[in-house]
Design a protein around this motif. Structure first.
Motif, mmCIF file in Angstrom:
data_model
loop_
_atom_site.group_PDB
_atom_site.id
_atom_site.type_symbol
_atom_site.label_atom_id
_atom_site.label_comp_id
_atom_site.label_asym_id
_atom_site.label_seq_id
_atom_site.Cartn_x
_atom_site.Cartn_y
_atom_site.Cartn_z
ATOM 1 N N HIS A 359 0.824 -1.210 0.000
ATOM 2 C CA HIS A 359 0.000 0.000 0.000
ATOM 3 C C HIS A 359 0.858 1.259 0.000
ATOM 4 O O HIS A 359 0.928 1.997 0.985
ATOM 5 N N TYR A 360 1.514 1.486 -1.109
ATOM 6 C CA TYR A 360 2.311 2.703 -1.234
ATOM 7 C C TYR A 360 2.439 3.053 -2.707
ATOM 8 O O TYR A 360 2.893 2.241 -3.511
ATOM 9 N N LEU A 361 2.028 4.268 -3.043
ATOM 10 C CA LEU A 361 2.076 4.713 -4.433
ATOM 11 C C LEU A 361 2.540 6.160 -4.489
ATOM 12 O O LEU A 361 1.737 7.083 -4.564
ATOM 13 N N PRO A 362 3.865 6.372 -4.467
ATOM 14 C CA PRO A 362 4.376 7.736 -4.653
ATOM 15 C C PRO A 362 4.217 8.142 -6.111
ATOM 16 O O PRO A 362 3.866 7.327 -6.977
ATOM 17 N N GLU A 363 4.509 9.384 -6.401
ATOM 18 C CA GLU A 363 4.357 9.872 -7.766
ATOM 19 C C GLU A 363 5.219 9.070 -8.746
ATOM 20 O O GLU A 363 4.797 8.790 -9.871
ATOM 21 N N SER A 364 6.410 8.678 -8.321
ATOM 22 C CA SER A 364 7.284 7.916 -9.215
ATOM 23 C C SER A 364 6.714 6.552 -9.563
ATOM 24 O O SER A 364 7.098 5.955 -10.572
ATOM 25 N N GLY A 365 5.799 6.038 -8.733
ATOM 26 C CA GLY A 365 5.171 4.761 -9.019
ATOM 27 C C GLY A 365 3.971 4.886 -9.923
ATOM 28 O O GLY A 365 3.385 3.875 -10.337
ATOM 29 N N ALA A 366 3.571 6.115 -10.231
ATOM 30 C CA ALA A 366 2.413 6.351 -11.099
ATOM 31 C C ALA A 366 2.837 6.772 -12.501
ATOM 32 O O ALA A 366 2.002 7.164 -13.317
ATOM 33 N N GLN A 367 4.134 6.711 -12.777
ATOM 34 C CA GLN A 367 4.661 7.105 -14.080
ATOM 35 C C GLN A 367 5.704 6.092 -14.535
ATOM 36 O O GLN A 367 6.334 5.433 -13.722
ATOM 37 N N LEU A 368 5.872 5.999 -15.840
ATOM 38 C CA LEU A 368 6.955 5.195 -16.386
ATOM 39 C C LEU A 368 8.247 6.005 -16.315
ATOM 40 O O LEU A 368 8.266 7.178 -16.677
#
Length: 665
Positions: A359-368
């Motif tokens: 359960h962790y989604l920083p901005e870097s995990g939402a982009q390629l």
């Protein structure tokens, strides 16, 4: 009957194992000598002086010089043993000086004992206290997070007579130096020796810059690129390659014992490789059959084509899939070394609510991530690697292996983003160091082959080779001296965090910061520890402490009643129910009711409470998961009225900002 090829393969395997052991020994000596030398001098703090930065640069220059000398000897085909020794010393000293010199004036590793490094230090403290596979926080639970790196570190601490938090830095740096040297040996078994040195050095530098804070993962990152080349060599062959199968399986097994996410991406990539290899084999078999039919049938075709056309094409997939199964079997056997206690506990019927580790989604995990498009030295190098991967995809097995690795990371990232719709992630943001390592290896091969192509196209002017070598060395030095800058925050934290000491300060506390500024409340932990031991009369590992100051558990091997956050809590601990129980205790009407509630606790009740004082209340600052929000943790305060601890069963001691309450049983 054994063939000559099989004999040579076996000899090569044993030769590689022997060289790996020798390289590990050399790297160990280099790390021990280097770290001891660094600790023998009173250096100024890295965050308040440029002295250690300057000496880091000098050390890096010397390490790169050793690597360059090694490559020159290899190219000149002189003194091969000396060349290998120089490469081992060079790469291990590069790791040692790049991390050890900036941290020379502190006892802490990168990130100190803050944020994620707190639970890692707690884990190492636990396994230094005992070799038993136990959870980092909760009593009577087997570990959920792979214990391999921490267990080995615990044994190092035991041998050296050091506490877990104190052995963290030298152990992390030393093992990474050893891993880099052994990875270099593996590269030398796979590619030309001079290119192996360059690839290993580039991967190591990228790992130090972007993966070293997670020390237990960094030792895997340096191996992933060569292991993928090894795995592809095993899977794409119709026959043979069983040494590579064994090596790949061993790596995946070790990864399972060290870091689950890196195991997952490595296994995911190997599975994709097996599928591609199987598909390619089927296609090649069908093509051979079609050629045989075109020339008049199997009788007039070559023997290989005749054989291919005589059996169904799908049979060609058996070999790579069999090897995949063997790799998986080897990995599973090794993984069970650390996973068996947890699996047995889970199968015994223990309650296992869904964990929050994903359960962790920083901005870097939402982009390629596209590092190859950055306007920087790193970006240019990665771009060169991408170009080489694309150009050589059809003709180079190395490019195919590394390319499949890069593609698998992007696929994993897309799967992770897709998983957010189901309320979870696959933590793809933590794979960027692996991506950078793969592109770094590709960048070296691209640079060498590109420079060679230009050299030949210009009719081989001698100065061009010298110019290309100069560019490579300058680029390496420029990136190397940038690594401490990349790690500035992590290094600063190692100097600003407080550690307990055995020598009292002027105010009677026991603690210090490496930057010599006023220590934090950690300076009172020594007194807290002494009070718990005195009041309970039990060893540390026989007492459970409920506290929100969980760094206390990172320094002293007490059990915790509740972990720092649910994301690092053992899924078998029932984190939410424990949080609700703590809140329920705080609302009880009187002290006898609390004594009774502790006696009826579904888990081992606290033997001590370590609170903060707030007027008429004692407080705990706890955390709850609020994913999908970012940040994913919400802090909240639980207040216990002081009247709840008036029963004779409780003993209250004021220690600085803390109130320690022990429970008599």
């Amino acid at each position: 009957m054994t063939t000559n090829d099989e004999v040579r393969a076996v000899r090569k395997i044993w030769s590689g194992v022997g060289e790996g052991a020798a390289a590990a020994g050399v790297a160990l000596v280099v790390a021990v000598v280097g770290l001891f030398a660094f600790s023998a001098v009173q250096w100024p703090a890295f965050n308040s002086s440029n002295v250690t930065r300057a000496l880091t640069t000098v050390g890096q220059f010397a390490a790169v010089a050793l690597l360059v000398a090694s490559v020159l000897l290899i190219r000149l085909r002189k003194w091969p043993v000396v060349a290998k020794l120089l490469s081992w010393v060079g790469i291990s000293s590069f790791v040692t000086v790049t991390l050890g010199m900036p941290l020379a004036a502190t006892k802490l590793y990168l990130f100190g004992v803050s944020v994620d490094q707190e639970f890692r230090t707690e884990y190492l403290t636990r396994l230094t206290d005992s070799a038993a596979l136990r959870d980092m926080t909760y009593v009577d639970l087997p570990p959920f997070y792979p214990a391999g790196w921490f267990w080995i570190g615990g044994r190092v601490g035991t041998v050296l007579g050091m506490d877990g938090w104190e052995v963290f830095k030298p152990y992390a740096i030393g093992l990474l130096a050893i891993a880099a040297a052994v990875a270099l040996v593996l590269w030398m078994q796979l590619v030309r020796a001079d290119m192996a040195v360059g690839a290993a050095a580039a991967v190591t530098a990228m790992t130090l810059a972007y993966a070293s804070p997670e020390a237990y993962g960094a030792v895997l990152v340096v191996f992933i690129p060569p292991v993928l080349v090894l795995a592809w060599g095993a899977l794409h062959r119709r026959s043979g390659g069983w040494g590579a199968v064994l090596g790949t399986g061993l790596f995946l097994g070790v990864a399972a014992c060290f870091y689950t996410l890196y195991l997952a991406i490595a296994a995911f990539t190997v599975v994709i490789m097996a599928v591609v290899a199987a598909g390619s084999a089927i296609y090649a078999t069908r093509a051979a059959g079609q050629r045989a039919r075109r020339v008049g049938g199997a009788a007039s075709a070559p023997a290989g084509a005749a054989s291919a056309s005589a059996s169904p094409a799908w049979r060609a997939a058996i070999a790579p899939l069999t090897k995949l199964a063997a790799i998986g079997g080897i990995a599973i056997v090794l993984a069970l070394v650390v996973w068996t206690p947890y699996l047995l506990k889970m199968l015994s019927g223990a309650k296992m609510p869904s964990g929050n580790a994903f359960h962790y989604l920083p901005e870097s995990g939402a982009q390629l991530a596209f590092p190859m498009l950055e306007f920087s030295l790193r970006g240019a190098f990665c771009l060169l690697g991408v170009l080489w991967l694309v150009i050589r995809a059809g003709s180079s097995r190395r490019a195919q292996a590394l390319g499949i690795g890069v593609v698998s990371i992007y696929l994993w990232t897309l799967l992770s983003m897709t998983a957010t719709a189901a309320g979870t992630t696959l933590l793809s943001f933590r794979l960027e160091p692996v991506l950078l390592a793969l592109l770094a290896a590709a960048g070296v091969f691209g640079f060498v082959e590109g420079a060679t192509a230009v050299y030949q196209a210009l009719n081989e002017p001698a100065p061009l080779r010298t110019a290309a070598a100069a560019i490579a060395v300058l680029g390496a030095l420029a990136f190397a001296q940038m690594i401490p800058t990349v790690l500035t925050h992590e290094i600063d934290t190692a100097y600003t965090d407080t550690v307990p000491t055995d020598v009292p300060n002027a105010d009677g506390t026991f603690g210090e910061r490496a930057d010599k500024r006023k220590p934090s409340a950690v300076a009172y932990y020594h007194a807290v520890d002494e009070a718990i031991l005195a009041h309970t009369g039990r060893p540390r590992d026989e007492s459970v402490v409920l506290t929100a100051d969980t760094t206390f558990l990172a320094f002293y091997p007490y059990w915790g009643f509740q972990a720092l956050t649910s994301h690092y809590a053992n899924p078998l601990s029932d984190f939410k129910a424990r949080a609700a129980t703590i809140a329920g205790w705080s609302k009880l009407p009187d002290s006898p009711a609390l004594v009774d509630a502790l006696a009826k606790s579904p888990w081992r009740a606290p033997d001590a409470f370590l609170f903060r004082n707030d007027g008429d209340n004692y407080t705990l600052r706890l955390a709850e998961d609020v994913y999908p929000n970012d940040p994913n943790v919400k802090r909240y305060t639980v207040s216990f009225p002081k009247s709840l601890f008036t029963d004779p069963a409780f003993t209250t001691t004021e220690i600085g900002p803390f109130t320690l309450i022990t429970v008599r049983r």
